[in-house]
Design a protein around this motif. Structure first.
Motif, PDB file in Angstrom:
ATOM      1  N   LEU A  99     -29.900 -40.116  63.094  1.00  0.00           N
ATOM      2  CA  LEU A  99     -29.865 -40.182  61.654  1.00  0.00           C
ATOM      3  C   LEU A  99     -29.706 -38.878  60.297  1.00  0.00           C
ATOM      4  CD1 LEU A  99     -26.421 -41.439  61.344  1.00  0.00           C
ATOM      5  CD2 LEU A  99     -27.801 -43.136  60.016  1.00  0.00           C
TER       6      LEU A  99
ATOM      7  N   PHE B   7     -28.980 -35.507  61.657  1.00  0.00           N
ATOM      8  CA  PHE B   7     -27.480 -35.050  61.462  1.00  0.00           C
ATOM      9  C   PHE B   7     -26.954 -34.913  60.306  1.00  0.00           C
ATOM     10  CE2 PHE B   7     -23.093 -36.330  60.978  1.00  0.00           C
ATOM     11  CZ  PHE B   7     -22.753 -35.571  61.458  1.00  0.00           C
ATOM     12  N   PHE B   8     -27.831 -35.750  59.441  1.00  0.00           N
ATOM     13  CA  PHE B   8     -27.232 -35.397  57.728  1.00  0.00           C
ATOM     14  C   PHE B   8     -27.532 -34.459  57.212  1.00  0.00           C
ATOM     15  CE2 PHE B   8     -26.909 -39.677  55.319  1.00  0.00           C
ATOM     16  CZ  PHE B   8     -25.808 -40.228  56.294  1.00  0.00           C
TER      17      PHE B   8
ATOM     18  N   ASP C 249     -20.154 -26.579  58.813  1.00  0.00           N
ATOM     19  CA  ASP C 249     -18.451 -26.027  58.062  1.00  0.00           C
ATOM     20  C   ASP C 249     -17.959 -25.174  58.923  1.00  0.00           C
ATOM     21  OD1 ASP C 249     -19.508 -27.094  55.867  1.00  0.00           O
ATOM     22  OD2 ASP C 249     -19.891 -25.623  54.613  1.00  0.00           O
ATOM     23  N   ASP C 250     -18.209 -23.752  59.867  1.00  0.00           N
ATOM     24  CA  ASP C 250     -17.557 -23.797  60.650  1.00  0.00           C
ATOM     25  C   ASP C 250     -17.364 -23.585  61.925  1.00  0.00           C
ATOM     26  OD1 ASP C 250     -16.217 -21.191  61.780  1.00  0.00           O
ATOM     27  OD2 ASP C 250     -16.866 -19.525  60.649  1.00  0.00           O
ATOM     28  N   LEU C 251     -17.185 -23.991  62.663  1.00  0.00           N
ATOM     29  CA  LEU C 251     -17.196 -24.435  64.000  1.00  0.00           C
ATOM     30  C   LEU C 251     -16.941 -23.076  64.876  1.00  0.00           C
ATOM     31  CD1 LEU C 251     -17.026 -28.212  64.366  1.00  0.00           C
ATOM     32  CD2 LEU C 251     -18.581 -26.853  63.379  1.00  0.00           C
TER      33      LEU C 251
ATOM     34  N   GLN D   9     -20.248 -38.503  57.191  1.00  0.00           N
ATOM     35  CA  GLN D   9     -21.251 -38.625  57.295  1.00  0.00           C
ATOM     36  C   GLN D   9     -20.900 -40.173  57.824  1.00  0.00           C
ATOM     37  OE1 GLN D   9     -23.649 -37.270  53.904  1.00  0.00           O
ATOM     38  NE2 GLN D   9     -23.588 -35.640  54.138  1.00  0.00           N
TER      39      GLN D   9
ATOM     40  N   GLN E 297     -25.720 -31.850  58.662  1.00  0.00           N
ATOM     41  CA  GLN E 297     -24.340 -31.929  57.645  1.00  0.00           C
ATOM     42  C   GLN E 297     -24.314 -31.061  56.264  1.00  0.00           C
ATOM     43  OE1 GLN E 297     -21.853 -33.131  59.419  1.00  0.00           O
ATOM     44  NE2 GLN E 297     -20.745 -33.094  57.638  1.00  0.00           N
ATOM     45  N   ARG E 298     -26.224 -31.203  56.049  1.00  0.00           N
ATOM     46  CA  ARG E 298     -25.243 -31.172  54.279  1.00  0.00           C
ATOM     47  C   ARG E 298     -26.314 -29.840  54.000  1.00  0.00           C
ATOM     48  NH1 ARG E 298     -28.179 -36.264  52.273  1.00  0.00           N
ATOM     49  NH2 ARG E 298     -25.796 -37.724  51.733  1.00  0.00           N
TER      50      ARG E 298
ATOM     51  N   ASP F  46     -15.545 -16.187  57.908  1.00  0.00           N
ATOM     52  CA  ASP F  46     -15.537 -17.767  58.627  1.00  0.00           C
ATOM     53  C   ASP F  46     -14.019 -16.963  58.728  1.00  0.00           C
ATOM     54  OD1 ASP F  46     -14.211 -20.085  58.714  1.00  0.00           O
ATOM     55  OD2 ASP F  46     -15.067 -20.432  57.464  1.00  0.00           O
TER      56      ASP F  46
END
Lengths: 53, 795
Positions: free
Chosen positions: A19, A22-23, A32-34, B176, A26-27, B124
């Motif tokens: 977890l 993952f955090f 952001d750009d997948l 999250q 993410q941070r 992007d």
């Protein structure tokens, strides 16, 4: 059977580490750009020398 | 034998357009224009021809319009645009509409090879953004933008960027929250397994341990992941609104309290798994709803059309000033294709202003020296000089925009089905819970409390909350695929409610501008005579005829007389000329034609006519067939030359309105709304934006989704115009699907309630029933939506 207490503790700890990972992802903006990286990976590194005139 | 030489490569190597000339060639490659050739030269010079290997013709054709980027050296402007700046480094995010393929990506990420001053460039793709970091000592913002312009990727820098609000934080950390809820959900499920299948006698000590662990895991779920529902329910309650968040928050609270009480008193296992699953699924539903993000920004307003800076003449020199610094009395220079930012008096040069933004009339208007030119016009001729008479904030366009419609809060007109239902749902739910409590209380108070909480748990409207986002997300993606982009999910329901369609003409049901065509033969002398007569008129058609003749020398015009709506009667060099409608020339109106015609007669001899073609969009016929179930109106800023042809598509003259100003359009929509109609407005330019806003559903029709104008609810690509009937039908289907899924969830709820009211709801039943209903709803909505889309030929 008391070993269950330890095992559950371990499994929860492991899950918490995932977890946290993952955090962190993410941070740091990894999600952001997948889309763009999926194109970027298809572009070749080229070998042709840069034309310096 | 002479060899027949065919030109093999007639497509431009850079952009793929057809080459009209062989003038532009380099390295055996053909280019359509100087611009494309020079881009190729730059690229090949830098050894970056791989650009052309990833795709055929990856470039976009180069507009050869002289644009000035001087304002980018202005420190004020720069400070607003840059993301980050210190003495050495600067970073900027630029919006580049032309990004469209992997070649673009490759090229833009190799910018450092053009100039070593650029450290980093990243694209992007979906957002069409380029992030660049560069050495401020070696490279400037202006150079960067000019470089991008040179290689064919001009960034779109608008005033909107400069006054952008810092509203990034609104996105929240939903992902999250889902992660936490999912993590707890998984663990709680695992820890609940022994409870489901029973524990043997000597394992009972685990029950206590598992119970408390479950409570521990539900803490972050309730207080972190589920916090939003409590906050929202609280605010809504304060505003005396009952929305779906209230029963959800109630359900979560009851689930949690009952779990804690049961574990603490060692009387049961509680509902921790149901609680975590519920919050998890709810958040996933919310996420799906938020994922309806498009690569189109819907939040643009009129400011994004104004230039960022204007060239001002001060002390004999031109200087770029930010738009906000423009004041009355400034002398400004407007070049070809630039928009006039403020009301101003024409001082120098020939102004040919395209007012399509303001009035909808697509034909440029001539202005004479000393005339006031209103803001929003686009100069289409040479550079002109103007003196500003009103500051930007007071000008015409801003006034139009400051109409109360634009300041009105947008959200309250979009009331979704679940919003309306949830109010009654909540009331019924609490009533049932109270009744079952009251019924049990005299006999068995424990059971009464059990039943009371069980009702709140089982009837928790999670399917209710999920059916809308999932159906709508599926529907949105289908609309997307058909080039119809909706602002958010509520628009689909709005679309289903529409009963009146109002359409703008130019650019909406017609494509592009008119073309002029001469039917008949004219000698040079006749050409000169006709030109001389038309040159006196400011009528749009006359202007087009003048342009057609290419401005020859003028003759001596006497007896000039222009009859409104008919044409021109004049004597030129002694010849009698009649130029105009058939009524003017033949004395009677002729039958309907597909074209507007201007007939020519010199000295009583009929010479033919000019035809002005306007192409109606493909599919107008299909849209017109909607007349059975919808009321169709036309609301045009143009004159009524095409009334005859348009009558073929619209019911009668009552449904056609011509020569409407933006304010009149807005008022017209309002009138319709007062008659209780649900109006969908289809428009394009800024002149429709008031009407688009006022209507229940504003749809911007455009040929280039990156170039659409107003803050509308939806954007329709012109190519999909014919699909409007299918869209309308499909939106109704989507709403029906939502209703059906409500029925399904209601069935589940009734089954659950029968357990709950009796006070017998076991954690196992809750744990099976609630995820099952969720899964059914999600799969039903997704499958049904795709099935309906297939039926409407949208897939």
């Amino acid at each position: 059977m008391n070993i269950i207490y330890l095992l559950i503790g371990c499994s929860v700890l492991l899950a918490l580490i995932f977890l946290a990972a993952f955090f962190w992802a993410q941070r740091s903006g990894q999600h952001d750009d997948l889309y763009t990286p999926s194109i970027r990976i298809l572009l070749d590194d080229e070998n042709e020398p840069v034309n310096k005139k | 034998m002479a060899e027949t030489h065919t030109l093999v490569n007639t497509l431009c190597y850079h952009c793929g357009d057809e080459c009209q000339t062989t003038a532009y060639q380099k390295d055996d490659r053909q280019f359509c224009c100087q611009g494309c050739q020079s881009v190729y030269t730059i690229l090949s010079g830098a050894g970056m021809c791989s650009y052309y290997h990833y795709n055929d013709h990856p470039g976009t054709t180069r507009t050869r319009v002289d644009k000035r980027f001087d304002y980018l050296s202005n420190p004020e402007v720069m400070a607003e645009l840059l993301d980050y700046a210190d003495e050495r480094q600067q970073a900027i995010t630029l919006y580049i509409p032309h990004i469209h393929c992997s070649s673009c990506l490759w090229l833009l990420e190799q910018l450092n090879r053009f100039n070593p001053g650029i450290h980093y460039s990243r694209v992007d793709f979906l957002k069409k953004q380029l992030i660049v970091r560069y050495d401020a000592g070696k490279f400037t913002l202006q150079q960067l933008v000019e470089l991008l312009n040179d290689i064919g990727y001009e960034p779109l820098i608008s005033l909107q960027d400069i006054i952008k609000k810092q509203n990034k934080a609104s996105k929240g950390n939903l992902v999250q929250k889902i992660a936490v809820a999912g993590f707890c959900f998984g663990n709680v499920m695992l820890l609940s397994f022994p409870e489901y299948f029973g524990l043997s006698a000597f394992e009972q000590s685990f029950k206590y341990f598992f119970g408390w662990l479950n409570v521990l895991f539900s803490l972050p779920v309730v207080f972190y992941s589920g916090r939003g529902y409590f906050v929202s329910a609280w605010y809504n309650l304060k505003n005396k609104v009952l929305n779906i968040d209230f029963p959800l928050a109630l359900g979560i609270a009851v689930l949690f309290l009952r779990t804690v009480v049961e574990v603490a008193t060692n009387s049961g296992a509680g509902f921790a798994d149901t609680l975590c699953g519920l919050v998890f699924f709810l958040l996933v539903g919310k996420f799906v709803q938020q994922k309806t993000y498009h690569h189109i920004s819907f939040e643009r307003d009129y400011r994004s059309f104004f230039p960022v800076a204007v060239q001002v003449i001060a002390e004999g020199r031109e200087k770029a000033l930010p738009l906000s610094a423009i004041q009355t009395g400034h002398r400004i220079v407007i070049r070809h294709n630039e928009i006039i930012p403020a009301d101003a008096i024409l001082l120098k040069g020939e102004a040919l202003i395209d007012f399509s933004f303001v009035t909808g009339e697509a034909v440029p208007v001539n202005k004479t020296l000393g005339e006031i030119i209103y803001a929003g016009g686009r100069q289409t001729g040479e550079a002109i000089e103007l003196e500003v008479v009103k500051a930007v904030s007071q000008s015409y366009l801003t006034q139009l925009w400051n109409n109360e419609v634009f300041t009105r809060k947008q959200d309250n007109r979009m009331k979704t089905f679940s919003d309306r239902v949830s109010k009654y749902f909540t009331i019924v739910l609490i009533a049932v819970a109270m009744i079952s409590l009251a019924a049990w209380l005299p006999f068995d108070y424990r059971r009464g409390i059990d039943a009371f909480t069980a009702v709140l748990i089982v009837a928790c409207p999670c399917a209710l909350a999920l059916s809308t986002p999932f159906t709508m997300a599926a529907a949105l993606s289908i609309f997307d695929r058909n080039l119809f982009y909706l602002k958010n999910t509520a628009v689909v329901e709005q679309l289903a409610r529409i009963d009146t369609l109002v359409m703008d003409k130019t650019g909406t049901i017609t494509t592009g501008s008119k073309s002029i065509e001469l039917n008949g033969t004219l000698g040079p002398k006749h050409r000169r005579l006709i030109y001389s007569a038309c040159a006196n008129s400011i009528h749009p058609l006359s202007r087009m005829i003048c342009q057609y003749f290419g401005y020859p020398e003028k003759g001596n015009v006497t007896d000039y007389c222009e009859i409104a709506g008919e044409g021109i009667r004049a004597t030129v060099d002694g010849h009698r000329l009649l130029v105009g409608s058939s009524k003017l020339i033949f004395g009677q109106s002729q039958g309907e034609h597909l074209t507007t015609r201007v007939h020519l007669m010199i000295d009583g001899q009929y010479l033919g006519y000019f035809g002005f073609n306007h192409q109606y969009r493909e599919g107008l016929k299909q849209v017109a067939e909607l007349a059975d179930s919808y009321t169709l109106y036309l609301l045009s800023g143009d004159q009524d030359q095409e009334r005859g042809e348009l009558l073929a598509y619209f019911l009668d003259n009552e449904h056609l309105f011509f020569a409407q100003s933006p304010q009149q359009k807005l008022d017209r929509i309002e009138t319709l709304q007062q008659q209780g109609r649900q109006v969908m407005m289809l428009g394009d330019g800024l002149n429709d934006s008031g009407a688009l806003m006022q209507s229940e559903l504003g749809v911007a029709v455009t040929d280039d989704v990156n170039n659409f104008s107003p803050g509308s609810d939806a954007i329709l690509d012109g190519r999909s115009f014919a699909k409007i009937p299918a869209f309308l039908r499909f939106s109704k289907d989507a709403v029906n699907i939502i209703h059906c899924s409500f029925l399904i969830s209601l069935t589940y709820n009734l089954v659950g309630l029968s357990y709950a009211v009796s006070g017998n709801l076991s954690p196992l039943v809750a744990a099976v029933l609630m995820p099952l209903s969720t899964a059914t709803i999600i799969s039903f909505t997704t499958l049904a939506t795709h099935f309906m889309a297939k039926r409407r030929n949208l897939l």
